[in-house]
Design an enzyme around this catalytic site. Structure first.
Site, PDB file in Angstrom:
ATOM      1  N   CYS A 238       0.807  -1.218   0.000  1.00  0.00           N
ATOM      2  CA  CYS A 238       0.000   0.000   0.000  1.00  0.00           C
ATOM      3  C   CYS A 238       0.842   1.271   0.000  1.00  0.00           C
ATOM      4  O   CYS A 238       0.388   2.309  -0.494  1.00  0.00           O
ATOM      5  CB  CYS A 238      -0.961  -0.005   1.184  1.00  0.00           C
ATOM      6  SG  CYS A 238      -0.169  -0.156   2.800  1.00  0.00           S
ATOM      7  N   ARG A 239       2.055   1.225   0.549  1.00  0.00           N
ATOM      8  CA  ARG A 239       2.905   2.416   0.605  1.00  0.00           C
ATOM      9  C   ARG A 239       4.168   2.284  -0.234  1.00  0.00           C
ATOM     10  O   ARG A 239       5.035   3.161  -0.191  1.00  0.00           O
ATOM     11  CB  ARG A 239       3.287   2.716   2.056  1.00  0.00           C
ATOM     12  CG  ARG A 239       2.112   3.099   2.942  1.00  0.00           C
ATOM     13  CD  ARG A 239       1.560   4.457   2.579  1.00  0.00           C
ATOM     14  NE  ARG A 239       0.388   4.798   3.370  1.00  0.00           N
ATOM     15  CZ  ARG A 239      -0.283   5.936   3.258  1.00  0.00           C
ATOM     16  NH1 ARG A 239       0.102   6.826   2.355  1.00  0.00           N
ATOM     17  NH2 ARG A 239      -1.337   6.169   4.012  1.00  0.00           N
TER      18      ARG A 239
END
Length: 346
Positions: A238-239
């Site tokens: 996600c990051r």
């Protein structure tokens, strides 16, 4: 919960619309075509990595070529557990703390951890404890009175248990890099093995993950390309894109500064070829990149150091086909006990 998360991630990767527009420099994301190009570069420069196919056509991602569904490297060594080797002095010293009422020693409690900041360690002053658990008076032990262990003969009749090798000794890992279409970036899966070659129980893989990532960005999930269920530790992507963009921007800024120094006659050119690239990547600061990326709001750029915006395409420090080399540098900060450099020997 992990099963639902794994199933949802697989469905997202399969049914999220595929983008073929490159936003590499602006977002840190890559397209499937760029992932394949980066994988080709990685396997060419570092032969320990290779492409692999899904177990069956039904497991393939249609936007990736057959035979290039994911990247894999095997027998990556991991010699130490992070819970032992990354705890500093914690766990290696103990102190007996008296109770609040100032009672006897057996009313206190045992505090583990470093005492270096609270009191000097007096190695010659000891307190004996008998079989009943009673603490005796302090006494000073003369070094000459300490028996030499080498003077005692081993009792050959003693049966020594082999013990559990699950959390000690050498482990090896098989590492997998997949393309996460929902996040348009790579994703890492890790499968561990004990020193005897037996599969490492999934929950013990967490011993090789930095504490801040456990159960937050690292989860245990099924590998999506196998027909049978195989639990692996996976770093959630996600990051990833925001962290990668930061590392790329920092590399570009460093390149610009170096070229300015060269023009001013204050520096020399960096090494060319893979040696130079790996050396430059090793200088990148990864430690704060993920933390700052998490703090940045969705859709906003993370606030790193000021990066010049006039760096042209001809001046980029890292090309898109070198993307996975930087990605592995980031993953190494999550799993520092796993010797990722072993897979990238120059």
């Amino acid at each position: 919960m992990n099963f639902l998360r794994s199933t949802a991630a697989t469905l997202l990767d399969k049914y999220t619309p595929v983008s073929h527009t490159s936003t590499f420099r602006n977002t840190g994301q890559i397209t499937p075509e760029e992932f394949v190009a980066a994988g080709d570069y990685l396997t060419f420069k570092f032969p320990s990595w290779s492409w692999a196919d899904a177990d069956s056509p039904s497991k393939r991602l249609t936007f990736l070529p057959a035979g290039k569904q994911f990247l894999v490297t095997r027998h990556v060594p991991c010699h130490r557990r992070l819970n032992n080797d990354f705890a500093g002095d914690a766990g290696h010293e103990e102190a007996l703390v008296e109770g609040n009422k100032g009672g006897d020693d057996d009313d206190g409690w045992l505090r583990t951890g470093s005492m270096t900041s609270s009191q000097p360690l007096r190695v010659r002053e000891v307190r004996n404890i008998d079989d009943a658990g009673n603490v005796g008076d302090r006494e000073v032990v003369d070094e000459d009175d300490i028996p030499d262990m080498e003077d005692d003969d081993d009792d050959e009749a003693i049966i020594r248990a082999e013990g559990d090798n699950s959390n000690s000794g050498k482990r090896t890992y098989t590492l997998y890099i997949t393309y996460a279409n929902a996040y348009k970036c790579p994703r890492m899966y890790m499968s561990g093995y004990l020193a005897n070659g037996q599969p490492l129980p999934p929950h013990l893989m967490m011993e090789d993950i930095v504490g801040d990532y456990k159960d937050k960005t690292v989860t245990l999930e099924d590998f999506p390309f196998f027909s049978h269920s195989v639990k692996m530790a996976s770093v959630h992507p996600c990051r990833h894109a925001s962290v990668m963009k930061t590392l790329l921007d920092r590399a570009d800024a460093a390149l610009k500064l170096r070229r300015e120094k060269m023009k001013a006659g204050q520096g020399s050119g960096s090494e060319q070829g893979m040696e130079g690239l790996v050396d430059e990547i090793n200088k990148l600061d990864v430690s704060g990149a993920h933390a700052n990326a998490v703090e940045a709001a969705p859709g906003e750029d993370a606030e790193w150091e000021e990066v010049p915006h006039d760096v042209t395409d001809q001046e980029v420090a890292i090309r898109v086909d070198q993307y996975l080399v930087v990605f592995l540098k980031f993953i190494a900060s999550v799993t520092p006990g796993i010797e990722h450099d072993f897979t990238m020997g120059v």
